[in-house]
Design a protein around this motif. Structure first.
Motif, PDB file in Angstrom:
ATOM      1  N   GLN A   1     -11.262  34.964 -28.593  1.00 12.19           N
ATOM      2  CA  GLN A   1     -10.502  35.258 -30.008  1.00 12.19           C
ATOM      3  C   GLN A   1     -11.753  35.081 -30.965  1.00 12.19           C
ATOM      4  O   GLN A   1     -11.758  35.688 -32.089  1.00 12.19           O
ATOM      5  N   LYS A   2     -12.463  33.936 -31.033  1.00 16.01           N
ATOM      6  CA  LYS A   2     -13.598  33.562 -31.779  1.00 16.01           C
ATOM      7  C   LYS A   2     -14.463  34.686 -32.015  1.00 16.01           C
ATOM      8  O   LYS A   2     -14.812  35.268 -33.112  1.00 16.01           O
TER       9      LYS A   2
ATOM     10  N   SER B   1     -10.755  35.338 -39.480  1.00 19.45           N
ATOM     11  CA  SER B   1     -10.775  34.272 -38.989  1.00 19.45           C
ATOM     12  C   SER B   1     -10.139  34.219 -37.528  1.00 19.45           C
ATOM     13  O   SER B   1      -9.192  35.001 -37.056  1.00 19.45           O
ATOM     14  N   GLN B   2     -10.499  33.183 -36.622  1.00 12.16           N
ATOM     15  CA  GLN B   2      -9.561  33.112 -35.289  1.00 12.16           C
ATOM     16  C   GLN B   2      -8.408  32.917 -35.441  1.00 12.16           C
ATOM     17  O   GLN B   2      -7.490  33.559 -34.631  1.00 12.16           O
ATOM     18  N   SER B   3      -7.897  32.275 -36.570  1.00  9.83           N
ATOM     19  CA  SER B   3      -6.330  32.314 -36.599  1.00  9.83           C
ATOM     20  C   SER B   3      -5.752  33.373 -36.942  1.00  9.83           C
ATOM     21  O   SER B   3      -4.468  33.457 -36.532  1.00  9.83           O
TER      22      SER B   3
ATOM     23  N   SER C   1      -5.482  35.274 -33.729  1.00  9.27           N
ATOM     24  CA  SER C   1      -4.093  34.623 -32.990  1.00  9.27           C
ATOM     25  C   SER C   1      -2.989  35.192 -33.620  1.00  9.27           C
ATOM     26  O   SER C   1      -1.886  35.417 -32.831  1.00  9.27           O
ATOM     27  N   LYS C   2      -2.779  35.217 -34.719  1.00 10.65           N
ATOM     28  CA  LYS C   2      -1.547  35.826 -35.210  1.00 10.65           C
ATOM     29  C   LYS C   2      -1.483  37.337 -34.831  1.00 10.65           C
ATOM     30  O   LYS C   2      -0.262  37.547 -34.772  1.00 10.65           O
TER      31      LYS C   2
END
Length: 130
Positions: free
Chosen positions: A50-51, A60-62, A65-66
């Motif tokens: 993901q990163k 962003s990685q977050s 994820s979302k």
């Protein structure tokens, strides 16, 4: 033994039992899951974390994820930017449920205005012949 007719399509069950608001939520969730699966499959097929995908997309990685969770509703602009960075074409298709007429908006990067005009005229003629 299970009755295969009862299990033919989960949408039949939704259409039969759900009210219009709930049907719309199911439709939106279906679209969001399709988007998340496309992103997940790209990441897995390209052996990316993901990163790493976040770096490629300049997010962003977050956020990756979302997007992969299927619970985030990205904007058209976000989806367009992602598609460009991943080398995908991006189309929005909206259909009139009653007449089944399609309107397709394609994101064209390499066409000049004369070519776009020609493409628009062809699309209009195509719609007229349907």
């Amino acid at each position: 033994m299970l009755n295969k007719e009862l299990l033919a399509s989960p949408w039949d069950l939704v259409n039969e039992l759900a009210d219009d608001d709930l049907k719309q939520l199911f439709e939106l969730d279906d679209i969001l899951v399709d988007i998340s699966l496309k992103i997940i499959n790209y990441r897995i097929d390209n052996n990316l974390s993901q990163k790493q995908l976040a770096e490629k997309l300049d997010i962003s990685q977050s956020m990756v994820s979302k997007l992969e969770s299927g619970e985030y509703n990205p904007t058209v602009e976000q989806l367009w930017k992602i598609s460009k960075k991943l080398g995908w074409s991006f189309k929005v298709i909206m259909e009139d449920e009653k007449s089944e007429i399609q309107q397709i908006w394609d994101i064209f990067d390499s066409y000049d205005s004369d070519e776009m005009c020609d493409i628009s005229q062809r699309a209009i003629k195509l719609g007229e012949s349907a």
